[in-house]
Design a protein around this motif. Structure first.
Motif, PDB file in Angstrom:
ATOM      1  N   PRO A 150     -43.033   1.206  -6.157  1.00  0.00           N
ATOM      2  CA  PRO A 150     -44.192   0.718  -6.918  1.00  0.00           C
ATOM      3  C   PRO A 150     -45.303   0.269  -5.979  1.00  0.00           C
ATOM      4  O   PRO A 150     -45.048  -0.228  -4.873  1.00  0.00           O
ATOM      5  CB  PRO A 150     -43.610  -0.473  -7.691  1.00  0.00           C
ATOM      6  N   ASP A 152     -48.776  -1.692  -9.704  1.00  0.00           N
ATOM      7  CA  ASP A 152     -47.634  -1.658 -10.621  1.00  0.00           C
ATOM      8  C   ASP A 152     -46.941  -3.022 -10.664  1.00  0.00           C
ATOM      9  O   ASP A 152     -46.455  -3.447 -11.711  1.00  0.00           O
ATOM     10  CB  ASP A 152     -46.614  -0.614 -10.159  1.00  0.00           C
ATOM     11  N   THR A 162     -49.438  -4.018 -15.347  1.00  0.00           N
ATOM     12  CA  THR A 162     -48.954  -4.638 -14.119  1.00  0.00           C
ATOM     13  C   THR A 162     -47.812  -5.600 -14.438  1.00  0.00           C
ATOM     14  O   THR A 162     -47.957  -6.498 -15.269  1.00  0.00           O
ATOM     15  CB  THR A 162     -50.088  -5.393 -13.409  1.00  0.00           C
TER      16      THR A 162
END
Length: 336
Positions: free
Chosen positions: A22, A88, A112
């Motif tokens: 991520p 992310d 997020t």
């Protein structure tokens, strides 16, 4: 009820990392203790984090985390930019980062995944996951307890740093003991008299043939350092003088056991993550939270109080960072 166990009974298995790591921001006001915990978690999930540091203007600085933060007007000019593309994963710590985290969560449309380390001071439900130390005695469906502080210590880092510093320590006998010396803070006091008592105990160990690797911190103070150097002079002991690379991780990697002062949860947690016997050196002072932390560490078999004797024993593994990382990845995968 908190659905997560306070601490794993054994070392956590390494988290299963996704094929594509991520994107990740670590967001704090720059305090080393907070940032290191966030970086440790980010690295444990397999991310290459982008560290961002912010500072708040008035009135947000005084009223955070209770006054909602404007990303457009609430940050000082020397703050790092907070703008799309949003990451992310966002990992924050400290009350000044709370408002920014919530603003990013809103602006990302909830995409997020937001993790806050330590008590955010707002309802926990406003984050996807809150990581709280067990001695804070907080619970919730999205609260995960850690016994100690999260950190950046890994077996790979310890091995690399041990190899780096080993040549300069070949003269020390084995077994070798790392001695991590903190200092006075708002809770504890390290006085020259107490340092003298500690130095005498260390000297006794050295005379028994134990090699000492001593690393003071900035909080130790010149007077206390001088006491350590004077009383360990001529003995098999290396006291870092603050010059050159910090040997902290090298000493942890090379040690057969670790002694550390009890003024820092992070330092005790890092020592305990090595899987080596850890003895905590008591200082003057204390607080209810610190006392609970040290009591839990002893009760779970992770540390023992230092009484002047160093023995070989097998501590309970402490691997909060990997355990929390695995939960973060599990929850992120469940949202896809």
């Amino acid at each position: 009820m908190n659905t997560q166990p306070p601490i794993a009974a054994s070392a956590a298995a390494p988290p299963t990392r996704p094929a594509t790591p991520p994107s990740c921001w670590v967001l704090t006001d720059g305090k080393a203790g907070m940032e290191n915990q966030c970086l440790g978690l980010a690295e444990a999930v397999g991310a290459t984090p982008l560290a961002k540091r912010i500072h708040l203007k008035s009135p947000w600085r005084q009223l955070s985390p209770y006054l909602p933060l404007s990303l457009d007007h609430g940050l000082t000019p020397d703050s790092d930019a907070l703008s799309p593309p949003w990451p992310d994963l966002l990992i924050t710590s400290g009350r000044h980062a709370v408002g920014a985290a919530l603003a990013i969560r809103r602006r990302s449309g909830g995409r997020t995944f937001c993790v806050h380390i330590q008590n955010p001071g707002v309802p926990f439900s406003r984050f996807d996951l809150v990581v709280m130390p067990a001695h804070d005695r907080k619970a919730g469906p999205n609260v995960m307890e850690s016994l100690g502080a999260l950190h950046r210590v890994t077996p790979q880092r310890l091995a690399a740093e041990a190899a780096r510093f080993a040549p300069g320590l070949e003269h020390l006998p084995r077994p070798r003991v790392a001695v991590l010396v903190g200092g006075s803070n708002g809770v504890y006091q390290l006085t020259p008299a107490l340092t003298g008592q500690l130095a005498d105990r260390l000297a006794a160990l050295a005379r028994q043939g134990i090699g000492l690797m001593v690393t003071p911190s900035r909080r130790t103070g010149a007077e206390n350092e001088a006491v350590l150097r004077q009383r360990l002079a001529g003995l098999p002991a290396m006291v870092w003088d603050g010059a050159g690379a910090n040997p902290y991780f090298g000493y942890l990697g090379l040690a057969d056991a670790v002694l550390c002062t009890g003024d820092s949860v992070s330092m005790v947690s890092e020592a305990a993550s090595t899987g080596k016997p850890v003895y905590v050196i008591g200082l003057e002072g204390g607080s209810e939270k610190f006392d609970r932390f040290h009591q839990l560490m002893v009760a779970r078999g992770v540390t023992r109080p230092f009484t002047g004797v160093v023995e070989s024993w097998t501590p309970t593994p402490l691997d909060d960072t990997s355990r929390v990382a695995a939960e973060v990845l599990r929850r992120m995968a469940a949202r896809r």
